[in-house]
Design an enzyme around this catalytic site. Structure first.
Site, PDB file in Angstrom:
ATOM      1  N   LYS A 191     -14.742   7.944  -4.887  1.00  0.00           N
ATOM      2  CA  LYS A 191     -16.062   8.226  -4.315  1.00  0.00           C
ATOM      3  C   LYS A 191     -16.580   9.566  -4.809  1.00  0.00           C
ATOM      4  O   LYS A 191     -17.757   9.709  -5.168  1.00  0.00           O
ATOM      5  CB  LYS A 191     -15.976   8.264  -2.782  1.00  0.00           C
ATOM      6  CG  LYS A 191     -15.480   6.993  -2.133  1.00  0.00           C
ATOM      7  CD  LYS A 191     -15.098   7.270  -0.658  1.00  0.00           C
ATOM      8  CE  LYS A 191     -14.260   6.144  -0.096  1.00  0.00           C
ATOM      9  NZ  LYS A 191     -13.641   6.495   1.210  1.00  0.00           N
ATOM     10  N   LYS A 224      -0.004  14.356   1.212  1.00  0.00           N
ATOM     11  CA  LYS A 224      -1.321  14.624   0.624  1.00  0.00           C
ATOM     12  C   LYS A 224      -1.514  16.118   0.349  1.00  0.00           C
ATOM     13  O   LYS A 224      -2.448  16.523  -0.349  1.00  0.00           O
ATOM     14  CB  LYS A 224      -2.429  14.107   1.546  1.00  0.00           C
ATOM     15  CG  LYS A 224      -2.494  12.567   1.627  1.00  0.00           C
ATOM     16  CD  LYS A 224      -3.609  12.114   2.559  1.00  0.00           C
ATOM     17  CE  LYS A 224      -3.701  10.616   2.740  1.00  0.00           C
ATOM     18  NZ  LYS A 224      -4.465   9.926   1.678  1.00  0.00           N
ATOM     19  N   HIS A 242       0.785  -1.232   0.000  1.00  0.00           N
ATOM     20  CA  HIS A 242       0.000   0.000   0.000  1.00  0.00           C
ATOM     21  C   HIS A 242       0.813   1.275   0.000  1.00  0.00           C
ATOM     22  O   HIS A 242       0.235   2.363  -0.024  1.00  0.00           O
ATOM     23  CB  HIS A 242      -0.926   0.039   1.216  1.00  0.00           C
ATOM     24  CG  HIS A 242      -2.116  -0.853   1.101  1.00  0.00           C
ATOM     25  ND1 HIS A 242      -3.278  -0.450   0.495  1.00  0.00           N
ATOM     26  CD2 HIS A 242      -2.309  -2.126   1.495  1.00  0.00           C
ATOM     27  CE1 HIS A 242      -4.154  -1.448   0.534  1.00  0.00           C
ATOM     28  NE2 HIS A 242      -3.590  -2.479   1.127  1.00  0.00           N
ATOM     29  N   THR A 258      -8.827   6.304  -2.680  1.00  0.00           N
ATOM     30  CA  THR A 258     -10.175   5.825  -2.991  1.00  0.00           C
ATOM     31  C   THR A 258     -11.186   6.951  -2.792  1.00  0.00           C
ATOM     32  O   THR A 258     -12.261   6.924  -3.388  1.00  0.00           O
ATOM     33  CB  THR A 258     -10.575   4.619  -2.108  1.00  0.00           C
ATOM     34  OG1 THR A 258     -10.309   4.948  -0.733  1.00  0.00           O
ATOM     35  CG2 THR A 258      -9.820   3.369  -2.512  1.00  0.00           C
ATOM     36  N   LYS A 305      -9.564  13.718   3.906  1.00  0.00           N
ATOM     37  CA  LYS A 305      -8.662  12.567   3.968  1.00  0.00           C
ATOM     38  C   LYS A 305      -7.763  12.769   5.169  1.00  0.00           C
ATOM     39  O   LYS A 305      -7.753  13.850   5.768  1.00  0.00           O
ATOM     40  CB  LYS A 305      -7.823  12.457   2.697  1.00  0.00           C
ATOM     41  CG  LYS A 305      -7.169  13.788   2.276  1.00  0.00           C
ATOM     42  CD  LYS A 305      -6.394  13.679   0.968  1.00  0.00           C
ATOM     43  CE  LYS A 305      -7.259  13.671  -0.252  1.00  0.00           C
ATOM     44  NZ  LYS A 305      -7.226  12.421  -0.994  1.00  0.00           N
ATOM     45  N   ARG A 306      -6.989  11.747   5.554  1.00  0.00           N
ATOM     46  CA  ARG A 306      -6.035  11.925   6.633  1.00  0.00           C
ATOM     47  C   ARG A 306      -5.138  13.123   6.333  1.00  0.00           C
ATOM     48  O   ARG A 306      -4.830  13.406   5.168  1.00  0.00           O
ATOM     49  CB  ARG A 306      -5.189  10.660   6.799  1.00  0.00           C
ATOM     50  CG  ARG A 306      -5.933   9.545   7.496  1.00  0.00           C
ATOM     51  CD  ARG A 306      -6.299   9.897   8.905  1.00  0.00           C
ATOM     52  NE  ARG A 306      -5.141   9.866   9.767  1.00  0.00           N
ATOM     53  CZ  ARG A 306      -4.941   8.978  10.734  1.00  0.00           C
ATOM     54  NH1 ARG A 306      -5.854   8.054  10.993  1.00  0.00           N
ATOM     55  NH2 ARG A 306      -3.850   8.999  11.469  1.00  0.00           N
TER      56      ARG A 306
HETATM   57  C1  LIG Z   1     -12.392   6.752   1.533  1.00  0.00           C
HETATM   58  C2  LIG Z   1     -11.972   7.147   2.883  1.00  0.00           C
HETATM   59  C3  LIG Z   1     -10.621   7.416   3.144  1.00  0.00           C
HETATM   60  C4  LIG Z   1      -9.566   7.378   2.071  1.00  0.00           C
HETATM   61  O1  LIG Z   1      -9.474   8.651   1.473  1.00  0.00           O
HETATM   62  P1  LIG Z   1      -8.271   9.054   0.505  1.00  0.00           P
HETATM   63  O2  LIG Z   1      -8.706  10.364  -0.039  1.00  0.00           O
HETATM   64  O3  LIG Z   1      -8.199   7.997  -0.543  1.00  0.00           O
HETATM   65  O4  LIG Z   1      -7.057   9.148   1.344  1.00  0.00           O
HETATM   66  C5  LIG Z   1     -10.257   7.782   4.423  1.00  0.00           C
HETATM   67  N1  LIG Z   1     -11.179   7.873   5.406  1.00  0.00           N
HETATM   68  C6  LIG Z   1     -12.478   7.636   5.187  1.00  0.00           C
HETATM   69  C7  LIG Z   1     -13.449   7.782   6.308  1.00  0.00           C
HETATM   70  C8  LIG Z   1     -12.917   7.260   3.930  1.00  0.00           C
HETATM   71  O5  LIG Z   1     -14.228   7.010   3.726  1.00  0.00           O
END
Ligand SMILES: *Cc1c(COP(=O)(O)O)cnc(C)c1O
Length: 844
Positions: free
Chosen positions: A694, A588, A391, A690, A582-583
């Site tokens: 979404k 990022k 990952h 991911t 995101k985190r």
């Molecule tokens: C999808 C998701 C992530 C991943 O987000 P990235 O933008 O791909 O880092 C992290 N936390 C939650 C709650 C998510 O639903």
């Protein structure tokens, strides 16, 4: 009317042929009618009575004094009964092959809406509760998020579990039943505060305790030898300490309730609850000390994301859940098939990152010690059963453990690792690849920073297949971190681009958009997302677009209420909602987004009378508690928000809001309301992402770098429907070699220089003017993540976005094209690929 545009469907390129096209549009469904089924009165009565029965006999409450939490538990229990019926059917036959998905994290979120949607019981249950004077939304909201993960990696595991159930792939997910999932984040004056998360405080109606599935997990101790037969020496591990792993099962019901799999989570328990002798001696605390030590293993999820938590407890967690899972699956296999040697024919074990990499020596140990296989047979079974998903390539995130710690905690495993490594290096020598540099690169032991076990190398070497999670990431695996191992076995690394489950991220999160899609392309789209492609034909249909935009508008209004309630900031739903959720991590680059925000602020102040595109910048995300820099970036976002939001000259044309406590449920509220999706990591650093999928599926346009799955998203939605900027991964690697790249970039960009001056000056933090000096100095003189280098192109892309927003017809066409063309990113597609190319299991 919609009917008028139907002929346009004839031009759809990717639909499955004329026969599959919908020739009639279904009548408009009321919102929240997914899946659309007539609600039968007796089904409602039956559900109502089932809920009332659970409320009375399982919860012990009458409707008059039931709280929302009680209604939630009663509803969940009633639904669970329905799932169990399907479960018993799924369990009836022994499948030819099972998938075992080992993951230290499963970020599953709330389960009720998933179950309702997949069982097709949404309307029935809503009506049943309404008859009892209870709103289904309130019941759903009473469920705590199961936050058993940090972010993308754990959420991926949850999406994969749902997709495997929907595809009827027999699977068991194995993880840890943490008492406390990911911490709750609050913002105190802009600073992140962490509080324990207590999802189990009132029990979990979705789980089944399985005390009969309990295994003993050893730690420490010594290894003894015995003569098994003439010349055959057997080794036995005698652990100094043992802990019990007790199974808790959560059912995972697939789409239309056709198949149910199990998520088996392990809880740590002490061998004995109390040391009675000590207690009777008056040592009441000491009498339960061993118990506390044992139970600490499943107490909390490590809140570290993309960097190893170097604690001994973390290694104990990893071994604990891996050993319990391996013991469980080997026991099941032997019970069903009699002979452990056929394990690889009937079991495929997937290691989600290196956290369960200790499975390599653990499976070897079980085969050698418990089943008396010879080394070669054991190695053959192991390497045909295991596969590993990588990952991350970030060097600080590649897991290694000190040899000294492994020897102390897992002495037998360390011996096995040494033996595996010895044979591995011997073979290199025999094949003439024995150069010292090559051997050092492929060795399972890193000798450069003290002696440490490379868990990635261990997982790689012990696996049949190793996969990356996007095309770019997989290429980089082959050319960087695993270059030497890849050369030894060029077919081992394969790509499996991540996906998301559309049941949660489209049907559940956005029932309004789903209903519109069903109306336009037919209900088959609920089963086959490739039919979304039919929406392409509606991209310039004014009536369809009006309704698509109205769906977005409704969700933006709902999000504005949430933002106002949780931050006190009022935002205008007609502005462009620009989200980065995101985190919080330097790679990022939330900081790049903040720099652009400050630049825009300065530009508005310089020309207050221009017709600036109204924008709302929405941030959400947690920082690891020990990640000081990430927490400072949150504070900066809040300081910028404070300066911008109340500035009369800005007059509301720019607003900034940081929403606290990002979670799956909050994501479900934000994503359908997003106009713009920020996916701006330094190219080469985000393995896949991911969140990007979404958001694009829900019609947000992406502003992003050519990183991770953004590359493939561009290929699918088309370059005209995405805003790409910045260096490529190859250019990043080159630029990093040029000394002084940050200073050069700042010299060439007066806009960036002004932004950095403003932040460094303390004007945004008058109560602590030096707050950001070190942060800015880092950008000026180091800038490891190349923010300064990408800044100008990012600014250019953002202004292009302003202009695009000013052309609503073109904007909405792009949005519709995004929704229409994201079907490939369904985790059903990912799971089919894993099933065919890695696990070799048949998909129904
Ligand atoms: C999808 C998701 C992530 C991943 O987000 P990235 O933008 O791909 O880092 C992290 N936390 C939650 C709650 C998510 O639903």
């Amino acid at each position: 009317m919609l009917n008028e545009v139907l002929p346009g469907l004839g031009q759809v390129e990717d639909s499955k042929g004329a026969g599959d096209r919908r020739s009639s549009i279904e009548p408009a469904q009321p919102l929240h009618s997914v899946p659309a089924r007539p609600v039968a009165a007796d089904a409602v009565t039956e559900m109502r009575e089932a809920i009332l029965g659970k409320l009375a006999f399982a919860i012990g409450r009458s409707p008059a004094n039931a709280r929302e939490r009680d209604w939630y538990a009663a509803t969940a229990l009633a639904l669970r009964d329905r799932i169990v019926e399907a479960c018993v059917a799924s369990d009836a036959a022994v499948p030819n092959k099972r998938v075992y998905y080992l993951s230290l994290e499963f970020l599953i979120g709330r389960l009720t809406s998933d179950a309702l949607n997949n069982l097709g019981l949404f309307e029935t249950t809503k009506a049943a509760l309404a008859q009892l004077g209870v709103a289904l939304e309130d019941v759903e909201a009473a469920e705590p998020d199961a936050a058993l993960g940090n972010g993308g990696l754990g959420r991926l595991a949850a999406c994969f579990m749902e997709s495997m159930a929907s595809l009827s792939i027999p699977a068991i997910g194995y993880g840890i039943r943490y008492d406390h999932g990911l911490f709750r984040q609050s913002l105190e004056d802009g600073w992140q505060r962490e509080a324990p998360e207590t999802w189990l405080a009132e029990g979990n109606p979705w789980e089944f305790a399985r005390p009969e599935a309990t295994y003993t997990i050893g730690f420490g101790g010594s290894v003894t030898m015995s003569m098994a037969s003439e010349g055959v020496i057997r080794r036995h591990w005698a652990p100094a300490e043992t802990v019990k792993a007790v199974a808790y099962d959560v059912p995972v019901v697939g789409w239309r309730g056709r198949h149910v799999n199990t998520l088996r989570l392990w809880k740590a328990e002490a061998e004995s609850a109390i040391d009675l002798a000590r207690f009777n001696d008056g040592d009441h605390v000491g009498a339960v000390a061993a118990r506390a030590r044992a139970e600490a293993i499943s107490r909390v999820l490590y809140p570290s994301d993309s960097s190893p938590a170097g604690q001994e407890l973390r290694l104990r967690q990893e071994y604990f859940f891996t050993s319990a899972s391996i013991q469980d699956l080997v026991r099941r296999h032997v019970a069903e098939r009699g002979d452990v040697r056929s394990l690889a024919d009937h079991a495929a074990i997937q290691l989600n990152d290196t956290h369960p990499a200790i499975a390599v020596p653990e499976l070897m140990r079980v085969l050698l010690e418990d089943h008396a296989l010879g080394w070669e047979d054991a190695w053959d079974v192991t390497t045909r059963t295991l596969s590993y998903t990588n990952h991350t390539l970030l060097p600080e995130a590649l897991e290694t453990w000190p040899v000294e710690l492994m020897e102390r905690l897992l002495p037998r495993h360390m011996q096995i690792i040494y033996l595996i490594n010895w044979m591995h290096l011997e073979e290199r020598g025999k094949s003439g690849q024995g150069g010292a540099e090559h051997l050092a690169a492929v060795s399972l032991i890193d000798e450069t920073h003290g002696r440490r076990v490379r868990m990635g190398h261990l997982a790689f070497h012990g696996s049949r297949r190793v996969n990356g999670v996007s095309a770019l990431h997989t290429d980089l695996m082959r050319s960087t971190v695993f270059k030497d191992l890849h050369a030894l076995d060029p077919d081992k690394i394969v790509n499996k681009t991540n996906g998301i489950t559309f049941r949660r991220w489209l049907h559940n999160a956005n029932p309004e958009l789903t209903a519109l899609a069903v109306e336009a392309v037919g209900p088959g789209v609920l089963d086959d997302p490739s039919l979304l492609r039919g929406l392409d034909a509606f991209a310039r249909d004014s009536e369809f677009v009006r309704r698509y935009a109205a769906v977005r508008r409704g969700r933006k209004e709902a999000l504005a209420v949430i933002v106002s309630e949780r931050t006190g900031i009022d935002i205008d739903p007609s502005a462009l909602f620009d989200v980065q959720i995101k985190r919080i991590h330097e790679y990022k680059r939330q900081l790049l987004n903040i720099l652009e925000t400050v630049a825009l602020y300065q530009a508005i102040k310089a020309e207050p009378h221009r017709d600036w595109t109204p924008r709302v910048k929405i941030f959400a995300g947690k920082a690891a508690p020990s990640y000081v820099r990430a927490k400072l970036i949150i504070k900066l976002a809040c300081d910028v928000a404070r300066a911008v939001n109340d500035d009369p000259e800005v007059a509301g044309r720019l607003k900034v809001a940081f929403l606290p406590n990002y979670s799956v449920s909050l994501a479900e509220a934000i994503i359908p309301a997003a106009d713009l999706s920020e996916q701006i990591s330094t190219a080469g650093m985000e393995a896949s992402g991911t969140g990007n999928m979404k958001l694009a599926l829900n019609g947000a346009l992406t502003v992003g770098t050519l990183d991770g799955a953004n590359v493939e998203i561009r290929e699918h939605v088309g370059p005209e429907n995405i805003f790409i900027f910045g260096l490529t991964a190859a250019e990043v690697l080159d630029r990093m070699q040029e000394p002084g790249y940050a200073q050069a970039a700042i010299r060439q960009s007066p806009r960036l220089a002004a932004v950095l001056d403003m932040i460094a000056s303390g004007r945004l933090s008058p109560e602590d003017p030096g707050r950001y000096r070190a942060l800015v100095d880092d950008l000026r003189y180091r800038d490891q993540y190349l923010l300064t280098v990408d800044f100008d192109d990012y600014w250019r892309a953002q202004r292009e976005i302003d202009r695009a927003w000013a052309e609503p017809k073109a904007w909405w066409a792009k949005a519709v094209h995004n929704t229409a063309r994201m079907a490939w990113f369904s985790s059903d597609r990912s799971m089919r690929e894993y099933a065919e190319e890695i696990w070799r299991v048949r998909v129904a």
